[in-house]
Motif scaffolding. Structure first.
Motif, PDB file in Angstrom:
ATOM      1  N   ALA A  10     -42.831  89.393 -23.608  1.00  0.00           N
ATOM      2  CA  ALA A  10     -43.609  88.332 -24.277  1.00  0.00           C
ATOM      3  C   ALA A  10     -44.670  88.928 -25.199  1.00  0.00           C
ATOM      4  O   ALA A  10     -44.862  88.470 -26.331  1.00  0.00           O
ATOM      5  CB  ALA A  10     -44.271  87.445 -23.223  1.00  0.00           C
ATOM      6  N   VAL A  11     -45.335  89.981 -24.710  1.00  0.00           N
ATOM      7  CA  VAL A  11     -46.387  90.631 -25.509  1.00  0.00           C
ATOM      8  C   VAL A  11     -45.765  91.291 -26.742  1.00  0.00           C
ATOM      9  O   VAL A  11     -46.264  91.155 -27.863  1.00  0.00           O
ATOM     10  CB  VAL A  11     -47.154  91.661 -24.638  1.00  0.00           C
ATOM     11  CG1 VAL A  11     -48.000  92.592 -25.484  1.00  0.00           C
ATOM     12  CG2 VAL A  11     -48.006  90.932 -23.614  1.00  0.00           C
ATOM     13  N   GLN A  12     -44.650  92.004 -26.521  1.00  0.00           N
ATOM     14  CA  GLN A  12     -43.989  92.682 -27.653  1.00  0.00           C
ATOM     15  C   GLN A  12     -43.559  91.676 -28.710  1.00  0.00           C
ATOM     16  O   GLN A  12     -43.741  91.895 -29.903  1.00  0.00           O
ATOM     17  CB  GLN A  12     -42.764  93.469 -27.158  1.00  0.00           C
ATOM     18  CG  GLN A  12     -43.157  94.782 -26.504  1.00  0.00           C
ATOM     19  CD  GLN A  12     -41.971  95.498 -25.862  1.00  0.00           C
ATOM     20  OE1 GLN A  12     -40.950  94.878 -25.558  1.00  0.00           O
ATOM     21  NE2 GLN A  12     -42.124  96.777 -25.641  1.00  0.00           N
ATOM     22  N   VAL A  70     -56.574  91.491 -10.881  1.00  0.00           N
ATOM     23  CA  VAL A  70     -56.180  91.139 -12.245  1.00  0.00           C
ATOM     24  C   VAL A  70     -54.663  91.160 -12.442  1.00  0.00           C
ATOM     25  O   VAL A  70     -54.088  90.215 -12.994  1.00  0.00           O
ATOM     26  CB  VAL A  70     -56.867  92.093 -13.261  1.00  0.00           C
ATOM     27  CG1 VAL A  70     -56.269  91.939 -14.647  1.00  0.00           C
ATOM     28  CG2 VAL A  70     -58.368  91.831 -13.298  1.00  0.00           C
ATOM     29  N   SER A  71     -54.022  92.253 -12.002  1.00  0.00           N
ATOM     30  CA  SER A  71     -52.605  92.461 -12.332  1.00  0.00           C
ATOM     31  C   SER A  71     -51.704  91.547 -11.484  1.00  0.00           C
ATOM     32  O   SER A  71     -50.954  92.000 -10.612  1.00  0.00           O
ATOM     33  CB  SER A  71     -52.237  93.925 -12.117  1.00  0.00           C
ATOM     34  OG  SER A  71     -53.201  94.746 -12.721  1.00  0.00           O
ATOM     35  N   THR A  72     -51.770  90.272 -11.767  1.00  0.00           N
ATOM     36  CA  THR A  72     -51.031  89.249 -11.014  1.00  0.00           C
ATOM     37  C   THR A  72     -49.551  89.604 -10.858  1.00  0.00           C
ATOM     38  O   THR A  72     -48.969  89.453  -9.801  1.00  0.00           O
ATOM     39  CB  THR A  72     -51.067  87.917 -11.813  1.00  0.00           C
ATOM     40  OG1 THR A  72     -52.358  87.754 -12.346  1.00  0.00           O
ATOM     41  CG2 THR A  72     -50.679  86.749 -10.963  1.00  0.00           C
ATOM     42  N   THR A  73     -48.953  90.037 -11.964  1.00  0.00           N
ATOM     43  CA  THR A  73     -47.502  90.268 -11.965  1.00  0.00           C
ATOM     44  C   THR A  73     -47.182  91.750 -11.796  1.00  0.00           C
ATOM     45  O   THR A  73     -46.084  92.194 -12.137  1.00  0.00           O
ATOM     46  CB  THR A  73     -46.904  89.755 -13.291  1.00  0.00           C
ATOM     47  OG1 THR A  73     -47.607  90.411 -14.378  1.00  0.00           O
ATOM     48  CG2 THR A  73     -47.064  88.259 -13.436  1.00  0.00           C
ATOM     49  N   GLY A  74     -48.138  92.510 -11.314  1.00  0.00           N
ATOM     50  CA  GLY A  74     -47.940  93.949 -11.130  1.00  0.00           C
ATOM     51  C   GLY A  74     -48.070  94.677 -12.457  1.00  0.00           C
ATOM     52  O   GLY A  74     -48.613  94.139 -13.423  1.00  0.00           O
ATOM     53  N   HIS A  75     -47.569  95.907 -12.473  1.00  0.00           N
ATOM     54  CA  HIS A  75     -47.731  96.743 -13.666  1.00  0.00           C
ATOM     55  C   HIS A  75     -46.465  96.727 -14.507  1.00  0.00           C
ATOM     56  O   HIS A  75     -45.357  96.868 -13.986  1.00  0.00           O
ATOM     57  CB  HIS A  75     -48.112  98.160 -13.242  1.00  0.00           C
ATOM     58  CG  HIS A  75     -49.386  98.178 -12.443  1.00  0.00           C
ATOM     59  ND1 HIS A  75     -50.617  97.997 -13.025  1.00  0.00           N
ATOM     60  CD2 HIS A  75     -49.601  98.267 -11.106  1.00  0.00           C
ATOM     61  CE1 HIS A  75     -51.553  98.021 -12.087  1.00  0.00           C
ATOM     62  NE2 HIS A  75     -50.960  98.178 -10.900  1.00  0.00           N
ATOM     63  N   SER A  84     -52.334  88.748 -16.648  1.00  0.00           N
ATOM     64  CA  SER A  84     -51.766  89.995 -16.111  1.00  0.00           C
ATOM     65  C   SER A  84     -52.422  91.250 -16.683  1.00  0.00           C
ATOM     66  O   SER A  84     -51.757  92.284 -16.830  1.00  0.00           O
ATOM     67  CB  SER A  84     -50.250  90.038 -16.369  1.00  0.00           C
ATOM     68  OG  SER A  84     -49.596  89.099 -15.564  1.00  0.00           O
ATOM     69  N   GLY A  85     -53.693  91.174 -17.045  1.00  0.00           N
ATOM     70  CA  GLY A  85     -54.395  92.380 -17.509  1.00  0.00           C
ATOM     71  C   GLY A  85     -54.730  92.354 -18.988  1.00  0.00           C
ATOM     72  O   GLY A  85     -55.532  93.165 -19.449  1.00  0.00           O
ATOM     73  N   MET A  86     -54.124  91.468 -19.761  1.00  0.00           N
ATOM     74  CA  MET A  86     -54.563  91.327 -21.161  1.00  0.00           C
ATOM     75  C   MET A  86     -55.884  90.561 -21.139  1.00  0.00           C
ATOM     76  O   MET A  86     -56.063  89.673 -20.299  1.00  0.00           O
ATOM     77  CB  MET A  86     -53.520  90.553 -21.977  1.00  0.00           C
ATOM     78  CG  MET A  86     -52.225  91.312 -22.179  1.00  0.00           C
ATOM     79  SD  MET A  86     -52.424  92.826 -23.153  1.00  0.00           S
ATOM     80  CE  MET A  86     -52.628  92.146 -24.791  1.00  0.00           C
ATOM     81  N   PRO A  87     -56.823  90.878 -22.044  1.00  0.00           N
ATOM     82  CA  PRO A  87     -58.136  90.226 -21.967  1.00  0.00           C
ATOM     83  C   PRO A  87     -58.097  88.758 -22.381  1.00  0.00           C
ATOM     84  O   PRO A  87     -57.869  88.435 -23.547  1.00  0.00           O
ATOM     85  CB  PRO A  87     -59.004  91.046 -22.931  1.00  0.00           C
ATOM     86  CG  PRO A  87     -58.063  91.793 -23.793  1.00  0.00           C
ATOM     87  CD  PRO A  87     -56.747  91.876 -23.113  1.00  0.00           C
ATOM     88  N   LEU A  88     -58.315  87.913 -21.408  1.00  0.00           N
ATOM     89  CA  LEU A  88     -58.344  86.469 -21.672  1.00  0.00           C
ATOM     90  C   LEU A  88     -59.191  85.785 -20.603  1.00  0.00           C
ATOM     91  O   LEU A  88     -59.102  86.121 -19.428  1.00  0.00           O
ATOM     92  CB  LEU A  88     -56.915  85.899 -21.638  1.00  0.00           C
ATOM     93  CG  LEU A  88     -56.793  84.422 -22.030  1.00  0.00           C
ATOM     94  CD1 LEU A  88     -57.012  84.234 -23.524  1.00  0.00           C
ATOM     95  CD2 LEU A  88     -55.419  83.848 -21.660  1.00  0.00           C
ATOM     96  N   PRO A  91     -53.689  85.575 -29.577  1.00  0.00           N
ATOM     97  CA  PRO A  91     -52.308  85.160 -29.337  1.00  0.00           C
ATOM     98  C   PRO A  91     -51.503  86.126 -28.463  1.00  0.00           C
ATOM     99  O   PRO A  91     -50.584  85.706 -27.748  1.00  0.00           O
ATOM    100  CB  PRO A  91     -51.697  85.080 -30.742  1.00  0.00           C
ATOM    101  CG  PRO A  91     -52.588  85.901 -31.615  1.00  0.00           C
ATOM    102  CD  PRO A  91     -53.949  85.807 -31.013  1.00  0.00           C
ATOM    103  N   VAL A  92     -51.850  87.430 -28.495  1.00  0.00           N
ATOM    104  CA  VAL A  92     -51.105  88.386 -27.661  1.00  0.00           C
ATOM    105  C   VAL A  92     -51.481  88.167 -26.184  1.00  0.00           C
ATOM    106  O   VAL A  92     -50.612  88.144 -25.297  1.00  0.00           O
ATOM    107  CB  VAL A  92     -51.386  89.844 -28.109  1.00  0.00           C
ATOM    108  CG1 VAL A  92     -50.553  90.810 -27.289  1.00  0.00           C
ATOM    109  CG2 VAL A  92     -51.100  90.005 -29.597  1.00  0.00           C
ATOM    110  N   ALA A  93     -52.776  87.970 -25.944  1.00  0.00           N
ATOM    111  CA  ALA A  93     -53.215  87.669 -24.575  1.00  0.00           C
ATOM    112  C   ALA A  93     -52.621  86.328 -24.125  1.00  0.00           C
ATOM    113  O   ALA A  93     -52.224  86.171 -22.963  1.00  0.00           O
ATOM    114  CB  ALA A  93     -54.733  87.632 -24.503  1.00  0.00           C
TER     115      ALA A  93
END
Ligand SMILES: Cc1ncc(COP(=O)(O)O)c(C=O)c1O
Length: 453
Positions: free
Chosen positions: A82-84, A69-74, A297-301, A326-328
């Motif tokens: 982007a999420v913020q 899942v964590s394509t771009t790491g942690h 990258s770990g957000m549910p989508l 929208p956050v995902a």
């Protein structure tokens, strides 16, 4: 194009499990669902790149990325930003009822990776892989007016009712849950290392195609089959790459009988194999694609992509309250930035897909080299950072017990890893893994395997 500053390199530190870990695991065992598995005593506190630190300060190298899942790491700074930014604008409105620019542009970006000249695609957004699979089955049935779905043995498609019915990897996913979805059949998956139906590594693809056509002669009317769903590279079943002729053969068979071809790219997609989607290693185009896991990258989508000519379900027939949140979607955009190379991750070349291909090649070559020293490593296979390591007994049969010991011993030395199939360790690290970090992981593997000899 932006290049980010080089991240700090944490130090590997393992003294597992520490007191805080033990305490949280005890509370977890008291209050969480009895269905959760707890194979490794590890409770993450924070992550940085390909490293995860637990609540007691142990730092582990992540070779499983929360199941690919964590394509771009942690905590990737580009994804975090982007999420913020999005969360301060709005977190939810409901895509089923209102458009959102962030998901419109995400759909536009995603379809660019699959569209061919003269062929337009559309996207439906979900929260998870299983929901994308459910949507794919509903769409295929709705579009064709047919009911039957063919899936493969060894497959995994999720935990909802439709998805567990399609799944063919472990009976524990189904035991006690029936009745399942009607009108679903399973056919073998062409595994070149363990060829089904009396075939060989070279002929197993054609053997499965012949088997399906055989069903159409005596058992299952082809004109009642809505779709064939297949993982272009099988994940949970053992990280298996099918022979080159299989997927194009399946396409030809589907065309012959008017059947929809669904590729489940939930695990192998989003750059993991070195291409955006794993089917793109073969000369083939599906009708429907399911995606999730690495997409944000770990957000549910999750996402269902379908040819416009196939996405004919009527207005209001399918939807989701949160799907396409929208956050995902912001996380998905930033993930795509790194996958496509619009933003470059330091030390990972032009883009994360290329990095996955190159570092994956390095890991595969090293592991193949280890096969001479460790005869119980029966098979090393995969593409990019989608790699399976199969453990075998002297007679060549799968050695699940040895795989379990190896997996735990690697974990104890600081390498997060996960099993799959009957006797396979899957290597599915974040795609930002550098060659140096890969070498560290390989060294842990080598040391561990020596203790098993
Ligand atoms: C190929 C495949 N499809 C579907 C799923 C289900 O995805 P989710 O767990 O997000 O529902 C998985 C999960 O492992 C998967 O590997």
């Amino acid at each position: 194009m932006t290049t980010l500053p080089k991240p700090r390199q944490p130090e590997l530190k393992t003294a597992l499990p520490g007191p805080k870990t033990a305490s949280i695991m005890e509370r977890d065992s008291q209050h969480l669902s009895t269905s959760y598995m707890r194979p490794y005593p590890f409770v993450p506190d924070h992550g940085e790149g390909v490293w995860l630190t637990d609540v007691d300060g142990n730092t582990m190298l992540d070779f499983f990325a929360g199941i690919a899942v964590s394509t771009t790491g942690h905590a990737h700074p580009h994804v975090v930003k982007a999420v913020q930014e999005q969360i301060t604008k709005f977190t939810h409105v409901c895509l089923t009822d209102y458009p959102q620019e962030i998901t419109t542009s995400l759909a536009e970006r995603l379809v660019k990776h699959v569209e061919k000249p003269g062929e337009k695609w559309r996207v439906f957004f979900s929260n998870s892989g299983a929901e994308a699979v459910e949507a794919a089955v509903k769409l295929a049935r709705n579009h064709t007016g047919r009911q039957h779905i063919i899936s493969t043995m060894g497959s995994f498609h999720g935990r909802t009712y439709g998805a567990i019915t399609l799944t063919g990897s472990k009976t524990k996913y189904k035991r006690g849950f029936g009745p399942l979805l009607p009108a679903v059949s399973h056919v073998p998956y062409p595994n070149p290392f363990r060829p089904p139906l009396g075939s060989t590594a070279e002929t197993c693809g054609q053997a499965v195609l012949d088997h399906i056509e055989g069903l159409f002669v005596g058992i299952l009317p082809a004109d009642e089959v809505a779709a064939i769903i297949v993982e272009p590279m099988q994940g949970e079943g053992g990280y298996i790459v099918p022979p080159a002729d299989f997927l194009p053969g399946l396409r030809a068979l589907c065309d012959k009988y008017g059947i929809m071809l669904i590729f489940d790219e939930v695990q192998a997609g989003m750059g993991r194999t070195g291409k955006m989607f794993s089917f793109q290693h073969f000369d083939v185009q599906p009708d429907i694609i399911t995606s999730a896991k690495g997409i944000a990258s770990g957000m549910p989508l999750g996402a269902l992509l379908a040819k416009e000519s196939v996405m004919t379900w009527p207005v209001g027939s399918h939807g989701s309250t949160y799907g396409g949140n929208p956050v995902a979607a912001a996380a998905a955009h930033s993930t795509l930035d790194l996958l496509e190379g619009k933003v470059q991750h330091p030390g990972c070349g032009a883009n994360l897909m290329d990095n996955a291909a190159q570092v994956g090649e390095f890991i595969m070559a090293e592991l193949k080299g280890m096969q001479a020293e460790f005869p119980f490593l029966g098979d090393v296979r995969g593409r990019g950072l989608f790699i399976g390591l199969e453990f075998v007994k002297p007679d060549g049969s799968p050695d699940g017990a040895l795989r379990d010991r190896a997996s735990m011993a690697m974990f104890e030395r600081g390498l997060l890893n996960l099993d799959c199939g009957e006797a396979v360790i899957r290597i599915s690290p974040p795609l930002i893994l550098t060659r140096e970090e890969a070498a560290t992981g390989l060294e842990i593997m080598r040391e561990t395997l020596r203790t098993l000899k």
